[in-house]
Enzyme design. Structure first.
Site, PDB file in Angstrom:
ATOM      1  CG  ASP A  12     -28.786 -38.586 -50.156  1.00 39.51           C
ATOM      2  OD1 ASP A  12     -28.819 -39.580 -50.339  1.00 39.51           O
ATOM      3  OD2 ASP A  12     -28.778 -37.650 -51.193  1.00 39.51           O
ATOM      4  CE  LYS A  15     -35.152 -40.973 -46.905  1.00 37.78           C
ATOM      5  NZ  LYS A  15     -34.317 -39.890 -47.395  1.00 37.78           N
ATOM      6  N   GLY A  39     -30.766 -44.538 -52.235  1.00 40.68           N
ATOM      7  CA  GLY A  39     -29.540 -45.206 -51.643  1.00 40.68           C
ATOM      8  C   GLY A  39     -29.442 -45.213 -49.978  1.00 40.68           C
ATOM      9  CG  HIS A  40     -32.379 -45.846 -47.672  1.00 42.44           C
ATOM     10  ND1 HIS A  40     -33.527 -46.091 -47.642  1.00 42.44           N
ATOM     11  CD2 HIS A  40     -32.396 -44.504 -48.342  1.00 42.44           C
ATOM     12  CE1 HIS A  40     -34.513 -45.417 -47.710  1.00 42.44           C
ATOM     13  NE2 HIS A  40     -33.563 -44.426 -48.307  1.00 42.44           N
ATOM     14  CD  GLN A 202     -36.528 -41.171 -53.701  1.00 40.61           C
ATOM     15  OE1 GLN A 202     -37.614 -41.251 -53.532  1.00 40.61           O
ATOM     16  NE2 GLN A 202     -35.448 -42.144 -54.150  1.00 40.61           N
TER      17      GLN A 202
HETATM   18  P1  IMP Z   1     -35.088 -39.435 -60.143  1.00 36.74           P
HETATM   19  O1  IMP Z   1     -35.594 -40.138 -58.989  1.00 36.74           O
HETATM   20  O2  IMP Z   1     -33.758 -40.518 -60.449  1.00 36.74           O
HETATM   21  O3  IMP Z   1     -35.977 -39.247 -61.449  1.00 36.74           O
HETATM   22  O4  IMP Z   1     -34.215 -38.086 -60.044  1.00 36.74           O
HETATM   23  C1  IMP Z   1     -35.015 -37.128 -59.669  1.00 36.74           C
HETATM   24  C2  IMP Z   1     -34.148 -35.960 -58.774  1.00 36.74           C
HETATM   25  O5  IMP Z   1     -34.360 -36.625 -57.508  1.00 36.74           O
HETATM   26  C3  IMP Z   1     -32.791 -35.750 -59.140  1.00 36.74           C
HETATM   27  O6  IMP Z   1     -32.715 -34.582 -58.567  1.00 36.74           O
HETATM   28  C4  IMP Z   1     -32.288 -36.947 -58.065  1.00 36.74           C
HETATM   29  O7  IMP Z   1     -30.855 -36.395 -57.808  1.00 36.74           O
HETATM   30  C5  IMP Z   1     -33.115 -36.870 -56.858  1.00 36.74           C
HETATM   31  N1  IMP Z   1     -33.011 -38.173 -56.162  1.00 36.74           N
HETATM   32  C6  IMP Z   1     -33.620 -39.176 -56.564  1.00 36.74           C
HETATM   33  N2  IMP Z   1     -33.518 -40.041 -55.539  1.00 36.74           N
HETATM   34  C7  IMP Z   1     -32.471 -39.518 -54.357  1.00 36.74           C
HETATM   35  C8  IMP Z   1     -32.063 -40.018 -53.300  1.00 36.74           C
HETATM   36  O8  IMP Z   1     -32.236 -41.017 -52.839  1.00 36.74           O
HETATM   37  N3  IMP Z   1     -31.452 -39.118 -52.780  1.00 36.74           N
HETATM   38  C9  IMP Z   1     -31.176 -38.084 -53.235  1.00 36.74           C
HETATM   39  N4  IMP Z   1     -31.828 -37.512 -54.272  1.00 36.74           N
HETATM   40  C10 IMP Z   1     -32.414 -38.194 -55.025  1.00 36.74           C
HETATM   41 MG    MG Z   2     -29.453 -41.471 -50.141  1.00 39.15          MG
END
Ligand code: IMP
Ligand code: MG
Length: 384
Positions: A12, A15, A39-40, A202
């Protein structure tokens, strides 16, 4: 020159917007990691879109979801439908690798079940089935897009996966096939020629090997994975490391500069820090220089990009973590003691206090901040 854009914190960082800005000088935008957990937020003119699977970019670009990306067909199709209103020709410019791992309802269910069993030790995943899709694939029982070209073969694979996972529902294969039908003609590895922009997902601190394991995601986030994840080469490239003027994190795990209580709520409100994928309130904290230095070094970052600089405008003082009591160890970040210094806040980005803030970061991270972004639209950014 090609570019790789990565997030230097916990995701977040903005990017999507940076990719959109840089996309003007690249032909291809390539996703190589992550999945619909990303989520971009991107503005196409005045229209706000949250991209989960589609690469950011504009109507000039070719888009490639390469094999390192996890695909949820339903999410992909609905995103294509949505963005077709802005770019009616989007599908002709989009390619999805047949090697992509497919997220099925089995993995989404497993994600929830694992989190529930972990209880207070849960990761706080996005619930999109990311971890189980990677582990089922590693167990060689996962579904890849190429499996969907043959109905009978797919049904056998889904049966096996369901049996191994103790999952009862039999209708999964049909649903997958009907979603696949809509995208099938775009499932191919294209011949990629011209400048490439690799769009990271991420953040470095969520990388499964280099981040705060076990509080991480399950696909690599570091720039070197751009090549492994996409199968593409680059003769010459630059790595852009994007970070916010403060820090946020969604989900569990260590966060040494986190601000609790009212001050944290205030920062969350100022920066509208709510998850683009899940809507969860993001944990907010001050900028962390040793953390940024670690992430920049692991990523071999060439240029830094600061985002949301304007969010801190008008604060009396701004916290900056300048050191830890020990050398940074990501998996043990929670046990380190940060030293936070408070610098004088700034009225606006022309203030000398802001210039000092920038210098302190550049000095510590030993890299230049090339762009400063101060708003969501593509124009709200300046080059230094
Ligand atoms: P997962 O990727 O859904 O398995 O989540 C694993 C961890 O990564 C969790 O703490 C999520 O909140 C975090 N996470 C996954 N994708 C994002 C993202 O795009 N932005 C921020 N945190 C993320
Ligand atoms: Mg995001």
């Amino acid at each position: 020159m090609d570019s790789i854009v990565v997030g230097l914190q916990w995701g977040d960082e903005g990017k999507g917007k940076v990719v959109q800005k840089l996309s003007r000088s690249h032909k291809w935008i390539v996703r190589f990691s992550g999945g619909p957990n990303a989520g971009h937020t991107v503005y196409h003119g005045n229209t706000k879109m949250v991209h989960h699977l589609l690469p950011s970019g504009t109507n000039e670009n070719f888009l490639f979801i390469s094999r390192g990306t996890l695909v949820d067909l339903e999410t992909l199709n609905s995103e294509i439908k949505e963005i077709s209103k802005i770019y009616p020709d989007i599908k002709e410019r989009l390619f999805v690798s047949p090697y992509c791992r497919v997220i099925t309802p089995i993995e989404k269910w497993q994600d929830g079940a694992i989190e529930k069993t972990k209880g207070k030790n849960s990761v706080g995943t996005t619930g999109r089935g990311i971890g189980p899709t990677v582990s089922n694939d590693a167990n060689r029982v996962g579904i890849r897009l190429f499996d969907l070209f043959d109905q009978n073969h797919l049904k056998e694979k889904v049966d096996l996966l369901a049996e191994i996972s103790n999952f009862g529902d039999q209708s999964i294969a049909d649903e997958l096939l009907s979603q696949f039908e809509k995208i099938k003609d775009r499932v191919l590895d294209p011949k990629v020629e011209g400048q490439i922009l690799f769009e990271g997902t991420q953040g470095i601190m969520l990388d499964p090997m280099y981040g705060t394991y076990p509080y991480v995601t399950s696909t690599p986030t570091i720039p070197s994975f751009a090549f492994y994840g996409s199968g593409l080469k680059s003769e010459k490239y630059e790595v852009w490391g994007v970070f916010k003027a403060y820090t946020t994190r969604v989900g569990s795990g260590p966060f040494p500069t986190e601000i609790f209580g009212e001050a944290g709520d205030d920062l969350r409100k100022r920066g509208s820090e709510f998850g683009a994928t899940t809507g969860r309130p993001r944990r907010c904290g001050w900028i962390d220089l040793p953390q940024l230095e670690y992430a920049s070094n692991i990523s071999n970052v060439d240029h830094l990009v600061m985002t949301k600089a304007d969010v801190l405008n008008g604060l009396e003082k701004v916290g900056v973590c300048i050191s830890y009591d020990k050398k940074i160890i990501p998996y043990d970040l929670g046990s380190l003691k940060p030293t936070i210094e408070y610098v004088k806040g700034w009225k606006n980005l022309e203030s000398s206090e802001f210039a000092d803030f920038i210098s302190a970061i550049e000095h510590h991270v030993r890299r230049r901040i090339k762009y400063v972004s101060y708003g969501p639209s593509e124009e709200e950014i300046f080059q230094r």
